[in-house]
Motif scaffolding. Structure first.
Motif, PDB file in Angstrom:
ATOM      1  N   LEU A 122     -86.820  62.898 -22.192  1.00 15.38           N
ATOM      2  CA  LEU A 122     -85.530  62.139 -21.745  1.00 15.38           C
ATOM      3  C   LEU A 122     -84.501  63.006 -22.855  1.00 15.38           C
ATOM      4  N   PRO A 123     -83.301  63.334 -22.006  1.00 20.01           N
ATOM      5  CA  PRO A 123     -82.206  63.822 -22.762  1.00 20.01           C
ATOM      6  C   PRO A 123     -81.728  62.789 -23.488  1.00 20.01           C
ATOM      7  N   TYR A 124     -80.746  63.370 -24.707  1.00 19.32           N
ATOM      8  CA  TYR A 124     -80.424  62.522 -25.848  1.00 19.32           C
ATOM      9  C   TYR A 124     -79.724  61.202 -25.088  1.00 19.32           C
ATOM     10  N   GLU A 125     -78.772  61.406 -24.486  1.00 19.55           N
ATOM     11  CA  GLU A 125     -77.998  60.253 -23.842  1.00 19.55           C
ATOM     12  C   GLU A 125     -78.779  59.367 -23.154  1.00 19.55           C
ATOM     13  N   LYS A 141     -80.674  57.294 -25.862  1.00 21.51           N
ATOM     14  CA  LYS A 141     -79.938  56.091 -26.390  1.00 21.51           C
ATOM     15  C   LYS A 141     -79.921  55.012 -25.520  1.00 21.51           C
ATOM     16  N   ARG A 142     -79.428  55.438 -24.317  1.00 19.95           N
ATOM     17  CA  ARG A 142     -78.961  54.339 -23.263  1.00 19.95           C
ATOM     18  C   ARG A 142     -80.550  53.272 -23.240  1.00 19.95           C
ATOM     19  N   PHE A 143     -81.788  54.162 -23.117  1.00 18.43           N
ATOM     20  CA  PHE A 143     -82.979  53.283 -23.275  1.00 18.43           C
ATOM     21  C   PHE A 143     -83.121  52.526 -24.408  1.00 18.43           C
ATOM     22  N   VAL A 144     -82.755  52.905 -25.363  1.00 24.88           N
ATOM     23  CA  VAL A 144     -82.914  51.992 -26.872  1.00 24.88           C
ATOM     24  C   VAL A 144     -82.070  50.794 -26.586  1.00 24.88           C
ATOM     25  N   LYS A 145     -81.013  51.046 -26.164  1.00 24.08           N
ATOM     26  CA  LYS A 145     -79.782  49.880 -26.112  1.00 24.08           C
ATOM     27  C   LYS A 145     -80.164  48.987 -25.219  1.00 24.08           C
ATOM     28  N   LEU A 146     -80.732  49.436 -23.836  1.00 28.03           N
ATOM     29  CA  LEU A 146     -81.111  48.569 -22.972  1.00 28.03           C
ATOM     30  C   LEU A 146     -82.472  47.688 -23.165  1.00 28.03           C
ATOM     31  N   ASP A 147     -83.346  48.538 -23.941  1.00 26.48           N
ATOM     32  CA  ASP A 147     -84.692  47.741 -24.456  1.00 26.48           C
ATOM     33  C   ASP A 147     -84.323  46.778 -25.408  1.00 26.48           C
ATOM     34  N   ARG A 198     -90.170  54.014 -16.946  1.00 27.32           N
ATOM     35  CA  ARG A 198     -91.348  54.688 -16.180  1.00 27.32           C
ATOM     36  C   ARG A 198     -91.273  56.490 -16.525  1.00 27.32           C
ATOM     37  N   LYS A 199     -90.451  56.834 -17.165  1.00 28.73           N
ATOM     38  CA  LYS A 199     -90.224  58.163 -17.425  1.00 28.73           C
ATOM     39  C   LYS A 199     -90.863  58.391 -18.832  1.00 28.73           C
ATOM     40  N   ASP A 200     -91.089  59.604 -19.080  1.00 31.66           N
ATOM     41  CA  ASP A 200     -91.589  59.936 -20.392  1.00 31.66           C
ATOM     42  C   ASP A 200     -90.541  59.972 -21.393  1.00 31.66           C
ATOM     43  N   ILE A 201     -90.656  59.236 -22.379  1.00 31.16           N
ATOM     44  CA  ILE A 201     -89.910  59.052 -23.548  1.00 31.16           C
ATOM     45  C   ILE A 201     -89.617  60.309 -23.974  1.00 31.16           C
ATOM     46  N   GLU A 202     -90.362  61.018 -24.392  1.00 28.18           N
ATOM     47  CA  GLU A 202     -90.316  62.465 -25.150  1.00 28.18           C
ATOM     48  C   GLU A 202     -89.648  63.479 -24.304  1.00 28.18           C
TER      49      GLU A 202
END
Length: 128
Positions: free
Chosen positions: A101-104, A107-113, A95-99
């Motif tokens: 997001l903090p780096y951590e 990284k968590r978003f990419v892993k979970l996705d 739901r948040k804007d990817i641009e």
């Protein structure tokens, strides 16, 4: 194949040569727990309160080592205090804007996705 040797009279020497593993069987006649006399009184701690307040009892894994001393909070690393912080789940990160997001979190978003996509692909393949 090994069978239970509990009811047979076979010398121990033959059992040990045969390579068969046997397991100890407890006696059914014992009514109490392990040890001698059962006591209703709670067991008293053998460790003094001073030692409990200054050391981490039971954290030592070495045979000849000593218990770890408790340090002041300022002597521990900063990252230690953030280990139990709540992190956002995949649905909230989407739901948040990817641009922004903090780096951590990115990284968590990419892993979970990636994990969610793999699970979805596996379930689709399992149905076919």
């Amino acid at each position: 194949m090994c069978r239970s040797l509990r009811n047979m009279n076979i010398p121990k020497e033959l059992i040990q040569r045969g390579g068969c593993r046997t397991f100890a069987v407890g006696s059914k006649s014992k009514k109490g727990g392990k040890g001698g006399v059962a006591s209703d009184a709670p067991k008293a701690s053998t460790i003094s309160k001073e030692i409990k307040a200054t050391t981490v009892v039971g954290a030592n894994i070495l045979k000849d080592g000593a218990n770890t001393k408790i340090l002041l909070d300022s002597e521990y690393s900063e990252w230690l205090w953030h280990l139990l912080d709540k992190r956002l789940g995949l649905s909230k990160l989407r739901r948040k804007d990817i641009e922004s997001l903090p780096y951590e979190d990115l990284k968590r978003f990419v892993k979970l996705d990636n994990r969610a996509r793999i699970k979805e692909n596996n379930s689709v393949r399992a149905k076919n």
